[in-house]
Scaffold this motif. Structure first.
Motif, PDB file in Angstrom:
ATOM      1  N   ALA A  38       9.959   6.839   2.415  1.00 41.76           N
ATOM      2  CA  ALA A  38       8.944   6.794   1.362  1.00 41.76           C
ATOM      3  C   ALA A  38       7.719   6.040   1.886  1.00 41.76           C
ATOM      4  CB  ALA A  38       9.520   6.113   0.121  1.00 41.76           C
ATOM      5  N   GLU A  94       0.855  -1.179   0.000  1.00 38.07           N
ATOM      6  CA  GLU A  94       0.000   0.000   0.000  1.00 38.07           C
ATOM      7  C   GLU A  94       0.896   1.234   0.000  1.00 38.07           C
ATOM      8  OE1 GLU A  94      -2.872  -0.015   3.205  1.00 38.07           O
ATOM      9  OE2 GLU A  94      -2.842   2.179   3.382  1.00 38.07           O
ATOM     10  N   TYR A 153       0.850   5.938  -0.193  1.00 39.33           N
ATOM     11  CA  TYR A 153       0.125   7.198   0.010  1.00 39.33           C
ATOM     12  C   TYR A 153       0.334   8.004  -1.269  1.00 39.33           C
ATOM     13  CZ  TYR A 153      -0.514  11.875   2.310  1.00 39.33           C
ATOM     14  OH  TYR A 153      -0.891  13.148   2.665  1.00 39.33           O
ATOM     15  N   TRP A 161       0.722  -6.857   9.136  1.00 43.75           N
ATOM     16  CA  TRP A 161       1.506  -5.729   8.633  1.00 43.75           C
ATOM     17  C   TRP A 161       2.962  -5.938   9.024  1.00 43.75           C
ATOM     18  CZ3 TRP A 161      -0.366  -2.412   5.234  1.00 43.75           C
ATOM     19  CH2 TRP A 161      -1.749  -2.269   5.128  1.00 43.75           C
ATOM     20  N   LEU A 172      -5.687  11.867   7.055  1.00 41.89           N
ATOM     21  CA  LEU A 172      -5.680  10.562   6.389  1.00 41.89           C
ATOM     22  C   LEU A 172      -4.966   9.541   7.262  1.00 41.89           C
ATOM     23  CD1 LEU A 172      -4.429  11.659   2.810  1.00 41.89           C
ATOM     24  CD2 LEU A 172      -6.738  11.827   3.775  1.00 41.89           C
ATOM     25  N   ALA A 191       2.742  13.310   8.419  1.00 41.29           N
ATOM     26  CA  ALA A 191       3.101  14.183   7.298  1.00 41.29           C
ATOM     27  C   ALA A 191       2.071  15.295   7.212  1.00 41.29           C
ATOM     28  CB  ALA A 191       3.137  13.393   5.987  1.00 41.29           C
ATOM     29  N   LYS A 197       6.522  12.599  -4.506  1.00 39.49           N
ATOM     30  CA  LYS A 197       7.207  13.740  -3.873  1.00 39.49           C
ATOM     31  C   LYS A 197       8.341  13.263  -2.969  1.00 39.49           C
ATOM     32  CE  LYS A 197       3.479  17.119  -3.181  1.00 39.49           C
ATOM     33  NZ  LYS A 197       2.851  18.026  -2.208  1.00 39.49           N
ATOM     34  N   PHE A 252       0.543   7.698   9.958  1.00 43.82           N
ATOM     35  CA  PHE A 252       0.763   6.328   9.493  1.00 43.82           C
ATOM     36  C   PHE A 252       1.884   5.645  10.263  1.00 43.82           C
ATOM     37  CE2 PHE A 252       2.462   9.394   6.236  1.00 43.82           C
ATOM     38  CZ  PHE A 252       3.804   9.231   6.444  1.00 43.82           C
ATOM     39  N   PHE A 282      -3.243   5.501   7.211  1.00 47.42           N
ATOM     40  CA  PHE A 282      -2.780   4.478   6.288  1.00 47.42           C
ATOM     41  C   PHE A 282      -2.412   3.175   7.008  1.00 47.42           C
ATOM     42  CE2 PHE A 282      -2.104   8.316   3.830  1.00 47.42           C
ATOM     43  CZ  PHE A 282      -2.613   7.933   2.591  1.00 47.42           C
ATOM     44  N   ALA A 283      -2.468   2.097   6.240  1.00 51.22           N
ATOM     45  CA  ALA A 283      -1.941   0.792   6.635  1.00 51.22           C
ATOM     46  C   ALA A 283      -2.579   0.320   7.950  1.00 51.22           C
ATOM     47  CB  ALA A 283      -0.416   0.853   6.702  1.00 51.22           C
ATOM     48  N   GLU A 337      -3.519  18.934   4.470  1.00 46.38           N
ATOM     49  CA  GLU A 337      -3.730  17.484   4.441  1.00 46.38           C
ATOM     50  C   GLU A 337      -2.721  16.869   5.406  1.00 46.38           C
ATOM     51  OE1 GLU A 337      -4.430  15.188   0.696  1.00 46.38           O
ATOM     52  OE2 GLU A 337      -2.505  14.285   1.185  1.00 46.38           O
ATOM     53  N   PRO A 354       5.491   3.610  10.867  1.00 44.96           N
ATOM     54  CA  PRO A 354       6.796   3.682  10.202  1.00 44.96           C
ATOM     55  C   PRO A 354       6.742   2.898   8.886  1.00 44.96           C
ATOM     56  CG  PRO A 354       7.085   3.290  12.542  1.00 44.96           C
ATOM     57  CD  PRO A 354       5.603   3.221  12.279  1.00 44.96           C
ATOM     58  N   VAL A 355       7.360   3.419   7.857  1.00 45.54           N
ATOM     59  CA  VAL A 355       7.195   2.845   6.520  1.00 45.54           C
ATOM     60  C   VAL A 355       7.983   1.545   6.375  1.00 45.54           C
ATOM     61  CG1 VAL A 355       6.782   5.146   5.574  1.00 45.54           C
ATOM     62  CG2 VAL A 355       9.112   4.176   5.525  1.00 45.54           C
ATOM     63  N   ARG A 388      -5.053   2.752   9.630  1.00 46.85           N
ATOM     64  CA  ARG A 388      -6.359   2.844   8.948  1.00 46.85           C
ATOM     65  C   ARG A 388      -7.249   1.678   9.393  1.00 46.85           C
ATOM     66  NH1 ARG A 388      -5.016   1.693   4.067  1.00 46.85           N
ATOM     67  NH2 ARG A 388      -5.713  -0.442   4.409  1.00 46.85           N
ATOM     68  N   ALA A 432       8.360  -2.068  10.953  1.00 50.63           N
ATOM     69  CA  ALA A 432       9.609  -1.410  10.575  1.00 50.63           C
ATOM     70  C   ALA A 432      10.755  -2.011  11.387  1.00 50.63           C
ATOM     71  CB  ALA A 432       9.508   0.090  10.815  1.00 50.63           C
ATOM     72  N   MET A 481       1.699  11.531  -1.748  1.00 55.02           N
ATOM     73  CA  MET A 481       3.014  11.826  -1.171  1.00 55.02           C
ATOM     74  C   MET A 481       4.155  11.038  -1.803  1.00 55.02           C
ATOM     75  SD  MET A 481       4.190  11.506   2.853  1.00 55.02           S
ATOM     76  CE  MET A 481       5.928  11.521   3.319  1.00 55.02           C
ATOM     77  N   ASN A 535       0.808  18.137   4.533  1.00 58.88           N
ATOM     78  CA  ASN A 535       0.927  18.443   3.103  1.00 58.88           C
ATOM     79  C   ASN A 535       2.033  17.622   2.450  1.00 58.88           C
ATOM     80  OD1 ASN A 535      -1.266  20.167   3.104  1.00 58.88           O
ATOM     81  ND2 ASN A 535      -0.030  21.953   3.659  1.00 58.88           N
ATOM     82  N   GLN A 536       2.008  16.321   2.752  1.00 64.64           N
ATOM     83  CA  GLN A 536       2.892  15.319   2.120  1.00 64.64           C
ATOM     84  C   GLN A 536       4.364  15.455   2.480  1.00 64.64           C
ATOM     85  OE1 GLN A 536       1.036  17.261  -0.676  1.00 64.64           O
ATOM     86  NE2 GLN A 536      -0.727  16.273   0.318  1.00 64.64           N
ATOM     87  N   GLN A 537       4.655  16.155   3.576  1.00 65.97           N
ATOM     88  CA  GLN A 537       6.041  16.233   4.055  1.00 65.97           C
ATOM     89  C   GLN A 537       6.100  15.670   5.471  1.00 65.97           C
ATOM     90  OE1 GLN A 537       8.832  17.981   2.748  1.00 65.97           O
ATOM     91  NE2 GLN A 537       8.027  19.463   1.288  1.00 65.97           N
ATOM     92  N   LEU A 538       7.040  14.766   5.731  1.00 61.42           N
ATOM     93  CA  LEU A 538       7.221  14.258   7.099  1.00 61.42           C
ATOM     94  C   LEU A 538       7.572  15.416   8.021  1.00 61.42           C
ATOM     95  CD1 LEU A 538       9.253  10.976   6.483  1.00 61.42           C
ATOM     96  CD2 LEU A 538       6.950  11.137   7.440  1.00 61.42           C
ATOM     97  N   LYS A 569      13.729   3.294   2.384  1.00 61.97           N
ATOM     98  CA  LYS A 569      13.239   2.353   3.403  1.00 61.97           C
ATOM     99  C   LYS A 569      12.710   3.054   4.654  1.00 61.97           C
ATOM    100  CE  LYS A 569      14.290  -2.123   2.372  1.00 61.97           C
ATOM    101  NZ  LYS A 569      13.519  -3.314   2.773  1.00 61.97           N
ATOM    102  N   PHE A 618       5.434   3.683   1.893  1.00 63.81           N
ATOM    103  CA  PHE A 618       4.963   2.364   1.462  1.00 63.81           C
ATOM    104  C   PHE A 618       4.812   1.485   2.706  1.00 63.81           C
ATOM    105  CE2 PHE A 618       7.600   3.840  -2.126  1.00 63.81           C
ATOM    106  CZ  PHE A 618       6.749   3.658  -3.198  1.00 63.81           C
ATOM    107  N   TRP A 619       3.826   0.585   2.659  1.00 62.34           N
ATOM    108  CA  TRP A 619       3.635  -0.368   3.767  1.00 62.34           C
ATOM    109  C   TRP A 619       3.320  -1.738   3.180  1.00 62.34           C
ATOM    110  CZ3 TRP A 619       1.353   4.406   3.355  1.00 62.34           C
ATOM    111  CH2 TRP A 619       1.831   5.381   4.231  1.00 62.34           C
ATOM    112  N   ALA A 632      -1.393  13.439   7.316  1.00 65.05           N
ATOM    113  CA  ALA A 632      -1.455  11.975   7.237  1.00 65.05           C
ATOM    114  C   ALA A 632      -0.756  11.382   8.447  1.00 65.05           C
ATOM    115  CB  ALA A 632      -0.807  11.481   5.950  1.00 65.05           C
ATOM    116  N   ARG A 643       4.226   8.003  12.294  1.00 64.93           N
ATOM    117  CA  ARG A 643       4.784   9.148  11.577  1.00 64.93           C
ATOM    118  C   ARG A 643       3.650  10.082  11.185  1.00 64.93           C
ATOM    119  NH1 ARG A 643       8.482   7.014  13.426  1.00 64.93           N
ATOM    120  NH2 ARG A 643      10.244   5.955  12.422  1.00 64.93           N
TER     121      ARG A 643
END
Lengths: 157, 84, 157, 84
Positions: free
Chosen positions: A120, A51, A53, A134, B6, B57, A59, B78, B8-9, B74, B80-81, B12, A137, A56, B59-62, A117, A122-123, B76, B55
């Motif tokens: 970005a 999954e 986002y 899930w 928002l 973000a 960017k 979520f 995520f993962a 916005e 940790p990626v 959510r 990390a 984002m 406006n799409q910045q951490l 890693k 991603f999950w 978000a 984490r």
């Protein structure tokens, strides 16, 4: 420079040729492919779903590449990350870095993976015999990304 | 002010919510938003407590939790990626 | 494990697929391509010829790979080096390393290149506008190879 | 004893010789072979003097100058390598 987030597979041969064909100034191409494995944290993994986002992701990848371009003299970068459902053996991520010299290509390629890693969005969700989970990390990924902060000069030779 | 939040993962799924609109007074920081969400109790406290790893973000910045949230931002939240 | 010293070009896509197809235990593939450049040491280079010491070359490459296999947990290695006359833009060397995890794949791939650059019996002769000249070994290549001696633990994480 | 000596790349061109058979007394080291070759004078001294950079392999293994040369060995003398 190429950034792509896609469900389709990629071909390192085609992407490498697209980067180098017709050029005679590239001396070094370092690349990395991350693949889905059949085991993780002691369990068999039958599939995973990635999954992200969307607003984002590109960017974040562009910001990571910009940072690499500031740190090293690079001639080109390709970064492709897949999303959706993947099976063990499927490629997930491709990073290709072209430079005049190998030390810069290697350093930038490894930096891009370490940064991706940890930064970005991603999950991964794995399907195992025990059910879905899930992926957590890893502390080792944070440590790998931190090396580029604390140890800049060692890696930049 | 108003922001879109928002999730995520795993978050959510835990919140059973992908997106919501949140109203906050004044010029809030990320910490103010988190306090607002934790006040809902239950899973919101469990997942967004100080000891939990997540984490944010804007406006799409951490960002860190002291970051300011602009109006109509916005945001978000979520885990940790885990890509790559 | 594959070692080849050849005049023909190679294809990183084909070599990567040969390594990974049908496997589900590989998590990371790091690779490197070295290419002939159109400039070196301030001169335009129109072509180069790679000479080697046939009786020794494959032995030396196998010894370098053995050392990598002892230092890191690797799943497969491919090393292809071309000899003969090459033009700017032509690929010279390909190293591909498969492992479960990326840190080991990156480290081993860079080690193999650094070791090859200082221990495998290849020599380049360049054709320039000023005439033919043998490429001189670089002190920076010795320094790169020496890192693996003096700094083993840093790189092995 | 007898050994076969090979020259590569710039050294082969400088010596105008790719290969030769060399007879040495006793159980010689690489240093003894080099002294024997330097005694020829001219380009041999120029290229194999102590200040010059070259590599020696005995039976296809890189060695230092104190290495022993077995009878019937294949010794190769060449410039620092420049592949990759």
């Amino acid at each position: 420079m190429k950034i792509s987030v896609q469900t389709e597979p990629f071909d390192i041969g085609i992407e490498t040729a697209a980067m180098s064909n017709g050029r005679t100034d590239i001396g070094a191409i370092a690349s990395f492919i991350g693949l889905a494995r059949d085991r993780n944290s002691g369990s068999e993994v039958s599939a995973m779903t990635l999954e992200h986002y969307p607003a984002m992701t590109e960017k974040a990848l562009a910001a990571i590449i910009d940072e690499a371009l500031q740190r090293w003299t690079l001639l080109d970068v390709t970064l492709i990350h897949r999303v959706g459902r993947l099976l063990p053996g499927d490629p997930i991520v491709l990073v290709i870095v072209a430079s005049s010299h190998r030390a810069e290509a290697f350093a930038a390629c490894e930096f891009l993976m370490d940064a991706l890693k940890t930064r970005a969005p991603f999950w991964k969700k794995e399907e195992t015999f025990e059910g879905e989970r899930w992926v957590e990390a890893r502390e080792s990924d944070n440590a790998a990304a931190d090396r580029w902060r604390t140890n800049e000069n060692n890696r930049n030779t | 002010m108003n922001c879109r939040v928002l999730y995520f993962a795993r978050l959510r799924e835990r919140f059973d919510l992908a997106e919501e609109s949140v109203e906050l007074a004044g010029t809030p920081s990320v910490a103010d938003l988190l306090a607002h969400l934790q006040a809902r109790g239950g899973v919101w406290v469990e997942e967004l407590g100080a000891t939990k790893s997540f984490r944010v973000a804007v406006n799409q910045q951490l960002v860190k939790t002291d970051a300011h949230i602009p109006d109509h931002a916005e945001v978000a939240i979520f885990p940790p990626v885990t890509g790559g």
